[in-house]
Design an enzyme around this catalytic site. Structure first.
Site, PDB file in Angstrom:
ATOM      1  N   GLY A   1       0.851  -1.185   0.000  1.00 24.05           N
ATOM      2  CA  GLY A   1       0.000   0.000   0.000  1.00 24.05           C
ATOM      3  C   GLY A   1       0.882   1.228   0.000  1.00 24.05           C
ATOM      4  O   GLY A   1       2.076   1.144  -0.286  1.00 24.05           O
ATOM      5  N   CYS A   2       0.295   2.381   0.334  1.00 21.22           N
ATOM      6  CA  CYS A   2       1.082   3.616   0.260  1.00 21.22           C
ATOM      7  C   CYS A   2       1.896   3.816   1.521  1.00 21.22           C
ATOM      8  O   CYS A   2       2.803   4.634   1.570  1.00 21.22           O
ATOM      9  CB  CYS A   2       0.183   4.810   0.003  1.00 21.22           C
ATOM     10  SG  CYS A   2      -0.830   5.271   1.404  1.00 21.22           S
ATOM     11  N   ILE A   3       1.570   3.102   2.595  1.00 21.36           N
ATOM     12  CA  ILE A   3       2.258   3.322   3.867  1.00 21.36           C
ATOM     13  C   ILE A   3       2.659   1.977   4.474  1.00 21.36           C
ATOM     14  O   ILE A   3       2.002   0.978   4.237  1.00 21.36           O
ATOM     15  CB  ILE A   3       1.362   4.149   4.818  1.00 21.36           C
ATOM     16  CG1 ILE A   3       2.079   4.477   6.122  1.00 21.36           C
ATOM     17  CG2 ILE A   3       0.059   3.444   5.094  1.00 21.36           C
ATOM     18  CD1 ILE A   3       1.331   5.462   7.001  1.00 21.36           C
TER      19      ILE A   3
ATOM     20  N   PRO B   1       7.168   6.674   2.476  1.00 21.55           N
ATOM     21  CA  PRO B   1       7.086   7.618   3.601  1.00 21.55           C
ATOM     22  C   PRO B   1       8.284   7.475   4.553  1.00 21.55           C
ATOM     23  O   PRO B   1       8.644   6.378   4.948  1.00 21.55           O
ATOM     24  CB  PRO B   1       5.787   7.193   4.307  1.00 21.55           C
ATOM     25  CG  PRO B   1       4.967   6.527   3.260  1.00 21.55           C
ATOM     26  CD  PRO B   1       5.970   5.837   2.370  1.00 21.55           C
TER      27      PRO B   1
END
Lengths: 101, 429
Positions: free
Chosen positions: A99-101, B354
């Protein structure tokens, strides 16, 4: 069989580090290590996943596989215990989905 | 006269209309904006409604209020696009609009019909979504009188709009039930098709224990095959079952149905789009913005903000026969609510996951990245004001467009290839 995998780099969960280093022979050897013998039906999924990866740089979703091949979801789970995201991607030399994180 | 036709007056379509009309000669260009809905929703607010943190009326405004002067707003759904003939056929009175340039900004929508059994019986009884205005309000009503049980928050399949929202939902639910004094009567289960709640190595290392600490159970690699609302269980394709009393569903996300009718989408009706120029892969006078595109970045309003500069530069360049120099790098960032009036901020792009550190922000100062803080929570709340008053109207907000490594801390475990990409990415900031 083990010879061919000796030179291939894997991450800690057994996914190939470099998808471009994959060959069908390596795919067969990974499958054997996971206890699977590949049939024509397996290759429908693997070949599709490889061509998608080549075109888009990412492995296809479950929905993309079932929509664009004649293999349905139930069959994929029967072919690849653990599912396409994990087992099919592993044998096709592709990374696991994130996923994005 | 030439026509720029924009399909969708959500975040992307409205912003583009406001920004590009200032750059186009109104004697040459007519701009038409089409949407099937009169109401603009501040979608980040959907997450807050079930917990009473936003009242429904706070997150809606009339779309027309944000349509710039000189732009024709048409209230209609789209029957189909005929890209070969450069025209769009609307459902309303079968109007045909010929375009010189087309912008597709028709977003994504939830499709509970794509999950077997989701609409049978339990839908909006004890199965709710929080991705629609109707869904989130009905869920809010349900929660007011719910006395506890098994709350299952399920993500059906990727990609979904605002991919961290279901995770934020479980954090806020933990806080909400604690505040109501019934946390000990609620089991919270987060079920995801991904290998875990956090899948990027550095985020996982920093945040991996956030769910465990809160007593939230994670069911990973759960690909939902069906909802059985007679037994109140969800079943995966590999025959695992999760019982629920309340199912908060994030159904399959798909692009608009007219994309499928036009034969222009992938298997989820998202339009194949060049990830850097934002031009359609197939049609040179079509651009695709926001959630409607098949880009490998998050589907979120912040991403639209970061796309806008490249999209406008490239559209204008193409109109003038110049080279497309606008370059979107996949930049996304979002405030992640973690409950108890705290939040996280994450910032990433196509190449860089991130990272921890600080996110520089003019005037108000740095926000902490990849860690919890009260300041990040207030940042998220303040964003609502910025959205209505600056962003939608096409007024620049104080956020740098391009992804930057400024303030970020690169952990030692970061591999060399990534670091190289970082240096390359950073050199043009």
């Amino acid at each position: 069989m083990s010879d061919i995998l000796a030179t291939v780099k894997f991450d800690s969960e057994g996914f190939m580090v470099d998808p471009n280093a994959w060959t069908p022979e390596i795919g067969k050897a990974i499958a054997a290590r996971e206890g699977l013998e590949l049939t024509d039906r397996h290759w429908v999924v693997i070949n599709y996943a490889r061509s998608e990866f080549k075109a888009k740089g990412q492995s296809p979703t479950l929905r993309a596989i079932t929509k664009n091949t004649d293999v349905n979801t139930k069959e994929i789970y029967a072919l690849f215990p653990g599912g396409p995201a994990k087992m099919a991607a592993k044998i096709a030399g592709l990374g696991k989905p994130t996923g994005c994180i | 006269m030439k026509t720029l036709l924009i399909l969708g007056a959500g975040t992307a379509g409205t912003m583009l209309a406001n920004k590009i009309t200032r750059k186009l000669d109104s004697r040459v260009w007519k701009v038409i904006l089409v949407d099937k809905d009169e109401t603009h929703y501040y979608q980040p607010g959907f997450l807050f409604v079930p917990f009473g943190m936003n009242k429904p009326q706070e997150i809606i405004r009339p779309k027309r209020k944000y349509v710039p002067a000189g732009v024709e707003f048409v209230l209609s759904d789209v029957e189909r696009i005929d890209p070969g003939a450069n025209q769009v056929i609307l459902t309303k009175e079968n109007r045909v609009i010929h375009y010189d340039y087309l912008v597709i900004a028709s977003g994504t929508e939830i499709r509970p019909d794509q999950v077997e059994g989701m609409l049978d019986g339990g839908w909006q009884q004890n199965i709710f979504d929080f991705y629609t205005f109707e869904g989130t309000n009905k869920l809010a009503n349900f929660l007011k009188t719910w006395q506890g049980g098994r709350l299952v928050v399920n993500v059906a399949e990727m990609p979904i709009k605002c991919p961290v929202a279901p995770l934020e939902f479980v954090f806020l639910a933990d806080w909400y039930f604690t505040r109501r004094g019934i946390r000990n009567k609620v089991d919270i289960i987060y079920s995801t098709p991904l290998p875990g709640a956090f899948t990027k190595p550095i985020a996982a290392a920093h945040l991996g224990d956030m769910l465990e600490k809160r007593g939230i159970h994670v069911e990973s690699e759960f690909n939902i095959g069906e909802v059985d609302s007679t037994k109140n269980v969800i079943r995966s394709w590999d025959d695992r079952e999760i019982p629920y009393d309340l199912l908060v569903a994030t159904p399959t996300n798909m692009g608009a149905e007219f994309i499928e009718r036009s034969g222009m989408g992938d298997e989820l009706n998202f339009v194949p789009t060049n990830k850097h120029t934002l031009q359609s892969e197939q049609w040179e006078n079509i651009w695709v913005l926001g959630d409607a595109a098949n880009l490998p970045t998050s589907k979120a309003g912040a991403v639209v903000h970061y796309q806008m500069e490249a999209a406008i530069e490239n559209l204008l360049a193409h109109m003038q026969g110049r080279e497309l120099k606008g370059h979107f790098d996949g930049h996304a960032n979002c405030f992640v609510e973690s409950g108890f009036n705290k939040g996280l901020l994450i910032d990433f792009n196509y190449d860089v996951e991130p990272l921890p550190g600080a996110f520089p922000m003019p005037i108000v100062g740095p926000f902490k990245l990849l860690g919890e803080s009260v300041f990040n929570h207030w940042g998220k709340l303040a964003f609502g004001w910025m959205y209505w008053n600056l962003m939608l109207k096409g007024i620049d907000i104080p956020l740098p467009n391009e992804f930057s490594m400024l303030g970020k801390v690169i952990p030692e475990s970061f591999d060399a290839k990534q670091t190289l990409k970082l240096q390359r990415g950073d050199s043009h900031v």
